[in-house]
Design a protein around this motif. Structure first.
Motif, PDB file in Angstrom:
ATOM      1  N   LYS A   3       0.843  -1.182   0.000  1.00 26.78           N
ATOM      2  CA  LYS A   3       0.000   0.000   0.000  1.00 26.78           C
ATOM      3  C   LYS A   3       0.888   1.245   0.000  1.00 26.78           C
ATOM      4  CE  LYS A   3      -4.346  -1.575   1.998  1.00 26.78           C
ATOM      5  NZ  LYS A   3      -4.204  -2.980   1.676  1.00 26.78           N
ATOM      6  N   ASN A   4       0.538   2.215  -0.832  1.00 30.84           N
ATOM      7  CA  ASN A   4       1.267   3.484  -0.893  1.00 30.84           C
ATOM      8  C   ASN A   4       0.755   4.429   0.186  1.00 30.84           C
ATOM      9  OD1 ASN A   4       3.047   2.951  -2.977  1.00 30.84           O
ATOM     10  ND2 ASN A   4       1.597   3.581  -4.562  1.00 30.84           N
ATOM     11  N   LEU A   5       1.685   5.015   0.922  1.00 29.72           N
ATOM     12  CA  LEU A   5       1.356   5.836   2.095  1.00 29.72           C
ATOM     13  C   LEU A   5       1.918   7.241   1.953  1.00 29.72           C
ATOM     14  CD1 LEU A   5       0.531   6.169   5.183  1.00 29.72           C
ATOM     15  CD2 LEU A   5       2.821   5.272   5.704  1.00 29.72           C
ATOM     16  N   THR A   6       1.072   8.238   2.224  1.00 32.54           N
ATOM     17  CA  THR A   6       1.536   9.612   2.412  1.00 32.54           C
ATOM     18  C   THR A   6       1.449   9.942   3.889  1.00 32.54           C
ATOM     19  OG1 THR A   6       1.002  10.502   0.221  1.00 32.54           O
ATOM     20  CG2 THR A   6       0.934  12.044   2.049  1.00 32.54           C
ATOM     21  N   VAL A   7       2.520  10.490   4.457  1.00 30.89           N
ATOM     22  CA  VAL A   7       2.524  10.906   5.862  1.00 30.89           C
ATOM     23  C   VAL A   7       2.563  12.427   5.910  1.00 30.89           C
ATOM     24  CG1 VAL A   7       3.621  10.707   8.115  1.00 30.89           C
ATOM     25  CG2 VAL A   7       3.758   8.799   6.492  1.00 30.89           C
ATOM     26  N   LEU A   8       1.437  13.026   6.258  1.00 32.94           N
ATOM     27  CA  LEU A   8       1.357  14.477   6.425  1.00 32.94           C
ATOM     28  C   LEU A   8       1.826  14.808   7.836  1.00 32.94           C
ATOM     29  CD1 LEU A   8      -2.222  14.983   4.900  1.00 32.94           C
ATOM     30  CD2 LEU A   8      -0.027  15.342   3.735  1.00 32.94           C
ATOM     31  N   GLY A   9       2.969  15.481   7.951  1.00 28.84           N
ATOM     32  CA  GLY A   9       3.539  15.757   9.267  1.00 28.84           C
ATOM     33  C   GLY A   9       4.486  14.666   9.708  1.00 28.84           C
ATOM     34  N   SER A  10       5.350  14.209   8.804  1.00 31.86           N
ATOM     35  CA  SER A  10       6.216  13.058   9.106  1.00 31.86           C
ATOM     36  C   SER A  10       7.309  13.372  10.111  1.00 31.86           C
ATOM     37  CB  SER A  10       6.849  12.521   7.817  1.00 31.86           C
ATOM     38  OG  SER A  10       7.772  13.448   7.272  1.00 31.86           O
ATOM     39  N   THR A  11       7.651  14.660  10.297  1.00 28.11           N
ATOM     40  CA  THR A  11       8.744  14.996  11.210  1.00 28.11           C
ATOM     41  C   THR A  11       8.273  15.188  12.650  1.00 28.11           C
ATOM     42  OG1 THR A  11       8.528  17.341  10.623  1.00 28.11           O
ATOM     43  CG2 THR A  11      10.146  16.048   9.385  1.00 28.11           C
ATOM     44  N   GLY A  12       6.958  15.168  12.881  1.00 26.64           N
ATOM     45  CA  GLY A  12       6.432  15.242  14.240  1.00 26.64           C
ATOM     46  C   GLY A  12       6.400  13.878  14.899  1.00 26.64           C
ATOM     47  N   SER A  13       5.937  13.831  16.152  1.00 26.81           N
ATOM     48  CA  SER A  13       5.997  12.575  16.915  1.00 26.81           C
ATOM     49  C   SER A  13       5.119  11.485  16.299  1.00 26.81           C
ATOM     50  CB  SER A  13       5.596  12.825  18.374  1.00 26.81           C
ATOM     51  OG  SER A  13       4.269  13.310  18.463  1.00 26.81           O
ATOM     52  N   ILE A  14       3.928  11.822  15.817  1.00 25.04           N
ATOM     53  CA  ILE A  14       3.068  10.814  15.189  1.00 25.04           C
ATOM     54  C   ILE A  14       3.705  10.318  13.897  1.00 25.04           C
ATOM     55  CG2 ILE A  14       0.837  10.388  14.079  1.00 25.04           C
ATOM     56  CD1 ILE A  14       0.570  10.553  17.057  1.00 25.04           C
ATOM     57  N   GLY A  15       4.245  11.245  13.111  1.00 23.19           N
ATOM     58  CA  GLY A  15       4.906  10.854  11.869  1.00 23.19           C
ATOM     59  C   GLY A  15       6.089   9.940  12.102  1.00 23.19           C
ATOM     60  N   VAL A  16       6.901  10.265  13.090  1.00 25.30           N
ATOM     61  CA  VAL A  16       8.078   9.444  13.412  1.00 25.30           C
ATOM     62  C   VAL A  16       7.637   8.035  13.831  1.00 25.30           C
ATOM     63  CG1 VAL A  16       9.966   9.161  15.073  1.00 25.30           C
ATOM     64  CG2 VAL A  16       9.589  11.383  13.972  1.00 25.30           C
ATOM     65  N   ASN A  17       6.597   7.954  14.668  1.00 26.23           N
ATOM     66  CA  ASN A  17       6.105   6.642  15.099  1.00 26.23           C
ATOM     67  C   ASN A  17       5.492   5.856  13.942  1.00 26.23           C
ATOM     68  OD1 ASN A  17       6.708   6.414  17.901  1.00 26.23           O
ATOM     69  ND2 ASN A  17       5.148   7.931  18.357  1.00 26.23           N
ATOM     70  N   ALA A  92      -3.188  12.249  -4.384  1.00 25.24           N
ATOM     71  CA  ALA A  92      -2.624  11.635  -5.589  1.00 25.24           C
ATOM     72  C   ALA A  92      -3.256  10.262  -5.851  1.00 25.24           C
ATOM     73  CB  ALA A  92      -1.112  11.489  -5.442  1.00 25.24           C
ATOM     74  N   PRO A  93      -3.528   9.940  -7.109  1.00 25.23           N
ATOM     75  CA  PRO A  93      -4.172   8.659  -7.434  1.00 25.23           C
ATOM     76  C   PRO A  93      -3.409   7.436  -6.941  1.00 25.23           C
ATOM     77  CG  PRO A  93      -4.147  10.114  -9.348  1.00 25.23           C
ATOM     78  CD  PRO A  93      -3.305  10.776  -8.299  1.00 25.23           C
ATOM     79  N   GLU A  94      -2.082   7.539  -6.852  1.00 24.91           N
ATOM     80  CA  GLU A  94      -1.267   6.384  -6.441  1.00 24.91           C
ATOM     81  C   GLU A  94      -1.413   6.065  -4.948  1.00 24.91           C
ATOM     82  OE1 GLU A  94       1.340   8.836  -9.337  1.00 24.91           O
ATOM     83  OE2 GLU A  94      -0.253   9.190  -7.880  1.00 24.91           O
ATOM     84  N   VAL A  95      -1.938   7.009  -4.164  1.00 22.81           N
ATOM     85  CA  VAL A  95      -1.926   6.881  -2.704  1.00 22.81           C
ATOM     86  C   VAL A  95      -3.120   6.080  -2.199  1.00 22.81           C
ATOM     87  CG1 VAL A  95      -2.088   8.174  -0.537  1.00 22.81           C
ATOM     88  CG2 VAL A  95      -0.614   9.003  -2.375  1.00 22.81           C
ATOM     89  N   ASP A  96      -2.852   5.103  -1.327  1.00 23.82           N
ATOM     90  CA  ASP A  96      -3.898   4.306  -0.686  1.00 23.82           C
ATOM     91  C   ASP A  96      -4.228   4.829   0.710  1.00 23.82           C
ATOM     92  OD1 ASP A  96      -3.964   2.148  -2.773  1.00 23.82           O
ATOM     93  OD2 ASP A  96      -1.894   1.877  -2.086  1.00 23.82           O
ATOM     94  N   LEU A  97      -3.179   5.156   1.466  1.00 23.80           N
ATOM     95  CA  LEU A  97      -3.324   5.559   2.868  1.00 23.80           C
ATOM     96  C   LEU A  97      -2.746   6.957   3.076  1.00 23.80           C
ATOM     97  CD1 LEU A  97      -1.831   2.340   4.553  1.00 23.80           C
ATOM     98  CD2 LEU A  97      -4.231   2.771   4.114  1.00 23.80           C
ATOM     99  N   VAL A  98      -3.437   7.757   3.893  1.00 21.79           N
ATOM    100  CA  VAL A  98      -2.915   9.070   4.267  1.00 21.79           C
ATOM    101  C   VAL A  98      -2.929   9.183   5.788  1.00 21.79           C
ATOM    102  CG1 VAL A  98      -3.232  11.572   4.155  1.00 21.79           C
ATOM    103  CG2 VAL A  98      -3.702  10.165   2.132  1.00 21.79           C
ATOM    104  N   MET A  99      -1.751   9.334   6.374  1.00 21.71           N
ATOM    105  CA  MET A  99      -1.653   9.628   7.798  1.00 21.71           C
ATOM    106  C   MET A  99      -1.701  11.146   7.947  1.00 21.71           C
ATOM    107  SD  MET A  99      -1.328   9.177  11.021  1.00 21.71           S
ATOM    108  CE  MET A  99      -0.995   7.430  11.270  1.00 21.71           C
ATOM    109  N   ALA A 100      -2.760  11.650   8.578  1.00 28.00           N
ATOM    110  CA  ALA A 100      -2.950  13.095   8.748  1.00 28.00           C
ATOM    111  C   ALA A 100      -2.479  13.497  10.139  1.00 28.00           C
ATOM    112  CB  ALA A 100      -4.411  13.464   8.545  1.00 28.00           C
ATOM    113  N   ALA A 101      -1.240  13.969  10.220  1.00 34.42           N
ATOM    114  CA  ALA A 101      -0.633  14.258  11.521  1.00 34.42           C
ATOM    115  C   ALA A 101      -0.064  15.668  11.602  1.00 34.42           C
ATOM    116  CB  ALA A 101       0.466  13.239  11.819  1.00 34.42           C
TER     117      ALA A 101
END
Length: 398
Positions: A3-17, A92-101
């Motif tokens: 699954k393709n994942l986008t992490v919005l806010g990857s440098t914060g604590s939720i993104g890091v985890n 984006a069409p390629e993305v399956d999962l979006v972590m909104a952090a």
């Protein structure tokens, strides 16, 4: 297939985890895009580890610095900047999962983009619902998105509820959100004026960012969670209760009409709800530790009706007040609190004045029902102006 994942806010604590879990399951997930605000070095390290197609920074200066670092390392990740780029990688069409952090109202637009594009949206940004309310839920329904809560409390409720959501109104009596009580659970209420930012950010159980840590200390995080729970689970405000549970073992509970209560337990580690959201309806290893019931594991509870707790945490009551007020008032409360916490962290107001700013701003702003993202952003902007004015007035008075 991965699954393709986008992490919005990857440098914060939720993104890091989130990325820690992804690294444990390279056969299941591929990182499509990472986004951050200003932490260029951390983003550079994440790009080196996960080789995303895109990396998005909030501003052009940070994006340029990241681009130079990636070029020096020979990493081909494409660098973008700004809010439109966030929307692009969220939908984006390629993305399956979006972590909104992304913390705060700044994450609302990209959450809406992911919802409208029908993504599986892992919602760690509670402000999307607090600010967006019905508008955000409409986008989820219209886009056919799957909304999964990542806050530990809401994930716990989701895990405790029956799978068939249409049965919830008939079988659920109430939702019970637990709160640790933060660092000032036993502190004398009349001493809170002297609290420093360092003290407020020292949470006894959880490792969190500075803003969220202050919200936990004031219990405004719980007020926002009450609002979020009302929208996520379709409950009335009266069906949502908060109890203090200092050990943070029970993350929340659901009481059913027959009197039974189902609770979700776990160690205080955000990787647990994150992994559940990533893998739902399956479960995968999260890296979180287990509760050892062979040792003495005390679980205690304290009522929010306790007078000292009401004095310590006056902001909690604003959740129910804002939900009973005109639509858009929850957005006013969120904006006021973001301003007040920021001013406290830079020592321009005192700790107990955070609540005073929130209360004054809610009284000064009477929003009209929002019908679009632009309406919500206008409510947010006006509330921030009123909050700054309230802070100046309150600080001068004291």
């Amino acid at each position: 297939m991965k699954k393709n994942l986008t992490v919005l806010g990857s440098t914060g604590s939720i993104g890091v985890n989130t990325l820690d879990i992804v690294a444990r399951h390279p056969d299941r997930y591929n990182v499509f895009a990472l986004t951050g605000a200003t932490q260029v070095e951390r983003m550079l390290a994440q790009c080196a580890s996960f080789k995303p197609e895109f990396a998005v920074m909030a501003g052009e200066a940070a994006a340029k610095q990241l681009q130079q670092g990636l070029k020096a390392e020979g990493i081909g990740t494409q660098v973008l900047s700004g809010s439109q780029a966030l929307n692009q990688v969220a939908s984006a069409p390629e993305v399956d999962l979006v972590m909104a952090a992304i913390v705060g109202a700044a994450g609302l637009a990209s959450c809406l983009s992911a919802a409208r594009a029908g993504k599986r949206l892992l919602l760690a940004n509670k402000e999307a619902l607090v600010v967006g309310g019905e508008l955000f839920l409409d986008a989820v329904r219209q886009g056919g998105a799957k909304l999964l809560p990542i806050d530990s409390e809401h994930s716990a409720v989701f895990q405790a509820l029956p799978e068939a959501s249409h049965t919830w109104p008939q079988v659920v009596s109430k939702i019970i959100l637990t709160a640790s009580g933060g660092p000032f659970r036993t502190r004398a209420p009349d001493t809170l004026h002297a609290v420093t930012p360092e003290e407020a950010c020292a949470h006894p159980n959880w490792v969190m960012g500075r803003k969220i840590s202050v919200d936990s200390a004031t219990m405004m995080n719980k007020a926002l969670e009450v609002i979020e729970a009302r929208y996520l689970f379709g409950m009335t405000p009266e069906q949502i209760e908060v109890v203090i549970h200092p050990q943070s073992i029970i993350h929340s509970m659901v009481e059913f009409v027959d009197g039974s209560i189902v609770a979700q337990l776990g160690t205080p580690d955000m990787r647990m709800p994150i992994s559940y959201g990533l893998a739902w309806p399956d479960r995968i290893a999260s890296g979180a530790g287990n509760i050892d019931f062979r040792k003495s594991t005390q679980m205690s509870f304290e009522s929010m009706q306790d007078l000292d707790h009401q004095k310590r945490f006056p902001g909690l009551a604003l959740a129910w007040e804002s939900l009973k007020a005109p639509s858009g008032t929850t957005a006013v409360l969120n904006a006021a609190n973001e301003v007040a916490v920021e001013l406290f962290l830079i020592r321009q107001i005192q700790f107990d004045q955070i609540h005073a700013v929130n209360l004054e701003t809610m009284s000064a702003c009477l929003p009209e029902k929002p019908g679009s993202l632009e309406d919500l952003l206008e409510i947010d902007a006006k509330a921030r102006i009123k909050a700054h004015q309230a802070a100046v007035k309150i600080h001068k008075k004291h």
